[in-house]
Design an enzyme around this catalytic site. Structure first.
Site, PDB file in Angstrom:
ATOM      1  N   GLY A 173       0.799  -1.228   0.000  1.00 51.14           N
ATOM      2  CA  GLY A 173       0.000   0.000   0.000  1.00 51.14           C
ATOM      3  C   GLY A 173       0.823   1.265   0.000  1.00 51.14           C
ATOM      4  O   GLY A 173       0.453   2.277  -0.595  1.00 51.14           O
ATOM      5  N   MET A 174       1.970   1.258   0.670  1.00 54.14           N
ATOM      6  CA  MET A 174       2.854   2.427   0.711  1.00 54.14           C
ATOM      7  C   MET A 174       3.863   2.386  -0.432  1.00 54.14           C
ATOM      8  O   MET A 174       3.964   3.301  -1.237  1.00 54.14           O
ATOM      9  CB  MET A 174       3.607   2.482   2.046  1.00 54.14           C
ATOM     10  CG  MET A 174       2.732   2.685   3.271  1.00 54.14           C
ATOM     11  SD  MET A 174       2.152   4.383   3.446  1.00 54.14           S
ATOM     12  CE  MET A 174       0.501   4.238   2.784  1.00 54.14           C
ATOM     13  N   GLN A 260      11.137  -0.130   0.241  1.00 52.06           N
ATOM     14  CA  GLN A 260       9.923   0.031   1.040  1.00 52.06           C
ATOM     15  C   GLN A 260       9.246  -1.305   1.319  1.00 52.06           C
ATOM     16  O   GLN A 260       8.027  -1.380   1.369  1.00 52.06           O
ATOM     17  CB  GLN A 260       8.948   1.001   0.364  1.00 52.06           C
ATOM     18  CG  GLN A 260       9.264   2.454   0.657  1.00 52.06           C
ATOM     19  CD  GLN A 260       8.065   3.367   0.471  1.00 52.06           C
ATOM     20  OE1 GLN A 260       7.058   3.216   1.160  1.00 52.06           O
ATOM     21  NE2 GLN A 260       8.174   4.301  -0.446  1.00 52.06           N
ATOM     22  N   CYS A 407      -2.254  16.603  -1.657  1.00 49.52           N
ATOM     23  CA  CYS A 407      -1.161  17.485  -2.082  1.00 49.52           C
ATOM     24  C   CYS A 407      -0.524  18.088  -0.840  1.00 49.52           C
ATOM     25  O   CYS A 407      -1.150  18.184   0.208  1.00 49.52           O
ATOM     26  CB  CYS A 407      -1.624  18.562  -3.049  1.00 49.52           C
ATOM     27  SG  CYS A 407      -2.586  19.873  -2.324  1.00 49.52           S
TER      28      CYS A 407
END
Length: 552
Positions: A173-174, A260, A407
């Protein structure tokens, strides 16, 4: 953990299942976290990050849903590690939900003790946005990853990753944001994952371009595109702890190297060398201690290869999964010779109160998000980098679950944007309220000495007062729900962090809450970095009028 095969999807539209829009927002965001489009293993309540859950178990999940449906607008629900434990009378400007997840007294703050408690059903791992109900899928980390690789490009490659090869691993997911973040910056990337499902998911969601099981094919395609100076992302099936040493052996050195994988959790996150997923699952069940030791040995090989690539000229950095710490504890004394991504690339943004600001359309209508995109392009037109991001996101990011956008906005900008969004809800430009939140990875909401607060100028890396103060000020200022977690990103014993969410429902009361919360929340980031002695933070505080009693 009992697996339950049911499809959870947040309600859309303007019909309420609850007694108010703030309660409705909490309900929909909890359910959105478990949408199959969003969550990694929804049948186990796992949202992302190894075992990062939205609720402790299915009984607790249902009790939370039932509680939110009956919760009054002057009451607050308390959630302890994914279990609803109390509803107290509070007031309308108080948070509707307060969450504390995975918090342990420091002496007991380790995976072994956590797992004992988890086995007894007394605790769950909340990660960062899993247990705080504000995960939005891989987009949630995409801009931060884009910013990180963009800053690496500015520092080392004349502002672009064109003609460069990045090597990384972990497409959960990351980590799944990495391929698209690199190609958005013009580069070529080989992203390794041991789980074909993770690669398939990133390709399906257009975060990754191609799949291969062949290292030879990956290298051939990467070199071809690198020479053409064209971007491409290649998902390579394999184990990073085998592939990186093989590349070192072949004297192949990428331009950038990071990682990651879910190294923060040696038992549930990382797969040791030589094991298939099925074999790993069997060993994990039968002999968890041996599994953890094999994982740690594999991580050490992984880090050794990263260090070897760094020695040969690769720009190498840790992407916040605590893999260096594991290797160091295993005896690799130079494990910290490559930096973490925050001190290397992100800290100047934190000094300005910037961080991963996100918002979600409770209507379920993508048009509501596209209208907010136009607000960013209009109101922040002088920030070309930000506007480029919004334009690229519109073209390349596929929504997962409820439509959302992320953002990086700074102090002053967040409150301004929140005010405008609330007005748009009030005048009907947006078809339903908007949820505004952020990652716990933010400028003033986390203490994590191997990640966000690594190498602080004054040595205050491990001071954990800041996330507590962040949660307290956001609560008294009227955030819709506030969370305090332990162990997110880097695992048990290595981080404390806080989250907040605020709902823009178009009311005047919401406008006041938004102004307060979206000022104090990034303000804590400025304050924290002023206190640590960063000149840019001092300049920001003086320019923006942040009141810091002992600032010089």
């Amino acid at each position: 953990m009992e697996k339950v095969q049911q499809t959870i999807r947040a309600p859309r539209g303007t019909e309420l299942q609850t007694k108010g829009w703030v309660q409705e927002a909490a309900l929909r965001m909890l359910m959105n976290n478990l949408d199959p489009e969003v969550a990694e293993k929804p049948e186990e309540l796992v949202v992302y990050g190894g075992i990062g859950r939205a609720a402790r178990n299915w009984e607790s999940y249902q009790a939370i849903v039932d509680s939110l449906k009956t919760l009054e607008s002057d009451e607050t629900l308390l959630v302890q590690s994914g279990k609803p434990v109390a509803i107290f009378k509070s007031h309308e400007d108080a948070p509707r939900v307060l969450l504390a997840n995975s918090n342990l007294v420091p002496k007991w703050a380790n995976w072994d003790h956590f797992r004992e408690l988890e086995k007894k059903g007394l605790m769950m791992y909340g990660q960062m946005t899993a247990g705080s109900w504000i995960y939005i899928g891989t987009q949630g980390i995409l801009q931060g990853t884009y910013e990180t690789f963009g800053e690496a490009a500015r520092q080392h490659f004349d502002g672009s990753l064109k003609g460069t090869l990045t090597l990384t691993a972990g497409l959960g997911g990351m980590g799944g944001a990495q391929p698209l973040a690199v190609t958005m910056n013009g580069g070529v990337v080989i992203a390794i994952d041991v789980d074909k499902r993770s690669i398939d998911r990133r390709i399906e969601k257009r975060y990754c371009d191609m799949y291969t099981e062949s290292l030879e094919e990956a290298l051939t395609v990467a070199n071809e595109y690198k020479e053409k100076r064209e971007p491409i992302s290649i998902g390579l099936l394999g184990n990073a702890a085998e592939i990186l040493p093989e590349l070192v052996k072949r004297n192949i050195t990428p331009d950038l190297v990071t990682d990651q994988t879910s190294a923060h959790d040696p038992l549930n996150g990382y797969i040791p060398v030589g094991y298939t997923l099925e074999e790993a699952a069997k060993l994990r069940e039968e002999d968890p201690e041996r599994y953890v030791q094999l994982s740690k040995e594999s991580m050490t090989k992984h880090v050794e290869a990263m260090l070897a690539m760094q020695e040969k000229g690769a720009i190498t950095f840790d992407y916040g999964n605590n893999i260096r710490q594991v290797a160091f504890d295993e005896g690799l004394k130079n494990a910290f010779d490559f930096p973490g991504f925050v001190p290397a690339f992100i800290r100047p943004l934190f000094c300005e109160g910037k961080g991963p600001f996100r918002w979600v359309a409770l209507s379920g209508d993508p048009e509501d998000i596209y209208k907010t995109d136009e607000v960013i392009l209009r109101e922040f037109a002088d920030n070309e980098h930000l506007c480029n991001w919004i334009r690229m996101a519109r073209q390349q990011v596929e929504f997962q679950g409820l439509p959302s956008r992320i953002c990086w906005l700074g102090y002053g900008e967040r409150a301004k944007f929140g005010r405008i969004i609330n007005e748009m809800v009030a005048n009907g430009e947006l078809s339903a309220p908007i949820v505004i939140g952020r990652d716990h990875l933010d400028c003033g909401s986390v203490a994590s000495p191997n990640r966000e607060t690594e190498a602080m100028k004054d040595g205050s890396d491990a001071v954990a007062d800041w996330p507590i103060l962040n949660a307290l000020i956001n609560s008294v200022n009227g955030a819709s729900w506030v969370s305090v977690h332990h162990g997110g990103g880097v695992g048990m014993g290595y981080s404390l962090h806080a989250g907040m969410v605020i709902v823009a429902d178009g009311t005047e009361a919401a406008a006041k809450r938004i102004e307060r919360v979206l000022t104090s929340d990034p303000g804590m980031g400025v304050v924290r970095h002023v206190d640590a002695g960063y000149d840019l933070a001092v300049e920001t505080a003086k320019e923006k009028g942040v009141n810091i009693p002992m600032m010089k």
